[in-house]
Design an enzyme around this catalytic site. Structure first.
Site, PDB file in Angstrom:
ATOM      1  N   ASP A 152       9.641   2.749   1.693  1.00 10.36           N
ATOM      2  CA  ASP A 152       8.439   3.542   1.990  1.00 10.36           C
ATOM      3  C   ASP A 152       8.252   3.535   3.446  1.00 10.36           C
ATOM      4  O   ASP A 152       7.758   2.431   4.000  1.00 10.36           O
ATOM      5  CB  ASP A 152       7.380   3.035   1.350  1.00 10.36           C
TER       6      ASP A 152
ATOM      7  N   PHE B  84       0.906  -1.275   0.082  1.00  8.42           N
ATOM      8  CA  PHE B  84       0.098   0.015  -0.046  1.00  8.42           C
ATOM      9  C   PHE B  84       0.792   1.256  -0.179  1.00  8.42           C
ATOM     10  O   PHE B  84       1.653   1.592   1.047  1.00  8.42           O
ATOM     11  CB  PHE B  84      -0.971   0.111   1.292  1.00  8.42           C
TER      12      PHE B  84
ATOM     13  N   LYS C  59       3.246  11.361   6.600  1.00  8.91           N
ATOM     14  CA  LYS C  59       2.165  11.149   7.918  1.00  8.91           C
ATOM     15  C   LYS C  59       2.806  11.829   8.980  1.00  8.91           C
ATOM     16  O   LYS C  59       2.754  13.000   9.097  1.00  8.91           O
ATOM     17  CB  LYS C  59       2.153   9.807   8.093  1.00  8.91           C
TER      18      LYS C  59
END
Length: 402
Positions: free
Chosen positions: A226, A141, A255
């Site tokens: 990531d 994801f 984030k």
């Protein structure tokens, strides 16, 4: 219009249904706790998918944002501003990289990494034009842009959005041999999550990151980590790659970099990689804006103390020890690292959605993924007492289905 029912009704009627939220309407939040519009408090055990690692309303981050709001919020990258240099240097030092390229959202950062890897492949590695490929993982994801969903294996994320972007090879997560078999002369990078969050907090086998690093070095391809969810303290280290002492060629961050205040993302790499980007080839009006940089600078200062990394490691041991006690009592498996866990509920008892709603009724907010898996990722500021209370509520919720 102030009640939960009224607000949810209007939200469902007037917004696209691209999410399936739990039926709670949050009004305010402090630390690890949130309060809904009717005054009920909940312990936040999701933390904005790790965007709120440092807690809701972290005083240092809020102060930095408020001070910057008084002075300057946006210039576009047509001009320099006085927060930019500090942010670039600070994040570069934190990652151990020469340069950064700031963006806004995590998906933008992943797109940036893809573009940089391809350009590096053509200009540095010598791959023929239009032939570059990037190896990616099953169950990944990385976001929901059209390019990113082109290499998703999640039907909900992918189906109905073609035609898809070519240039990706999907291999089994956790298998270095699968990567090795997929590499060819046109491979420019391996893009992966050190821990797969959306897939259920999947931790790869010990040594996997080290072996990927060795393979990428041997093959002359970029290792791109990531760390949007796994990075910046969540796993008990600054980066999840640190657990094996591995340094990727490129970090993808987001984030928590925005402290739960504004969207801030970036990629970090050395000059021999990021130096391929020239003026006009990539950018964002809001990427690296003064407010974002001021908030990012506060986040970097927090991380430089090491306090949150240590706290996530210590509380993570408490969390996982308590969760393991639930195995065989409605829980099948527990995975994770640091203050991050994926809990597989026995599907014969309940779905993850049902368990999440049961937790909400008991004052704990968590979220399901992929059927009967619950993700737990509370703000790192959570107290040990509150953390154990949350697991007790999970135990009681599961028991209610038996």
């Amino acid at each position: 219009m102030s009640t939960t029912t009224d607000l949810i009704e209007v939200s469902e009627r007037r917004s696209a249904h691209n999410y399936h939220p739990l039926p709670v309407v949050i009004h305010e939040a402090h630390g690890a706790w949130v309060t809904d519009v009717e005054g009920k408090r909940y312990l936040d055990c999701l933390a904005g998918y790790s965007s709120l690692n440092f807690g809701h309303g972290n005083p240092k981050i809020i102060e930095a944002a408020q001070e910057q709001l008084k002075n300057l919020t946006l210039t576009s990258r047509a001009f320099y501003h006085d927060q930019f240099a500090t942010f670039c240097a600070g994040l570069g030092d934190l990652t151990g990289k020469d340069m950064i390229l700031p963006m806004n959202t995590g998906a933008e950062a992943v797109e940036t990494a893809i573009k940089v890897a391809r350009k590096w492949g053509y200009e540095v590695k010598g791959v023929q034009p239009e032939q570059a490929n990037i190896i990616v993982m099953e169950d990944n994801f990385h976001g929901r842009t059209t390019t990113i969903v082109s290499f998703s294996t999640d039907p909900d994320a992918r189906e109905g959005f073609g035609p898809y972007t070519p240039g990706f090879r999907i291999v089994k997560y956790g298998s270095v041999e699968a990567i090795r078999e997929a590499v060819d002369a046109n491979t420019v990078a391996v893009l992966f999550e050190p821990i797969q969050g959306e897939a259920g907090v999947l931790v790869p086998p010990d040594g996997y990151l080290t072996q990927v690093r060795e393979l990428c070095t041997a093959e002359g391809i970029l290792m791109i980590a990531d760390e949007i969810q796994s990075g910046l303290g969540r796993t008990g280290k600054t980066f999840a790659c640190d657990h094996e002492g591995v340094v990727p060629d490129m970090y993808v961050l987001g984030k928590a970099l925005g402290g739960g205040v504004v969207p801030v993302s970036a990629i970090a790499a050395n000059e021999d990689v990021l130096g391929v980007i020239k003026p006009g080839q990539h950018g964002s009006t809001f990427g690296g804006n003064p407010l974002a940089c001021a908030v990012g600078n506060a986040v970097i200062e927090i991380l430089n103390t090491g306090e949150y990394q240590s706290r996530a490691a210590e509380l993570g041991e408490v969390l996982h020890a308590r969760l393991r006690e639930l195995i065989g009592h409605g829980v099948i498996t527990v995975r994770g690292r640091g203050l991050w866990a994926g809990v597989d509920i026995d599907p014969s008892l309940a779905t993850g959605r049902e368990v999440s709603k049961g937790l909400m009724a008991r004052g704990v907010l968590a979220k399901d993924t992929h059927g009967s898996t619950i993700r737990l990722a509370p703000p790192i500021v959570i107290s040990e007492e509150d953390l154990l209370w949350a697991v007790d509520q999970l135990a009681d919720t599961i028991a209610s289905f038996r």
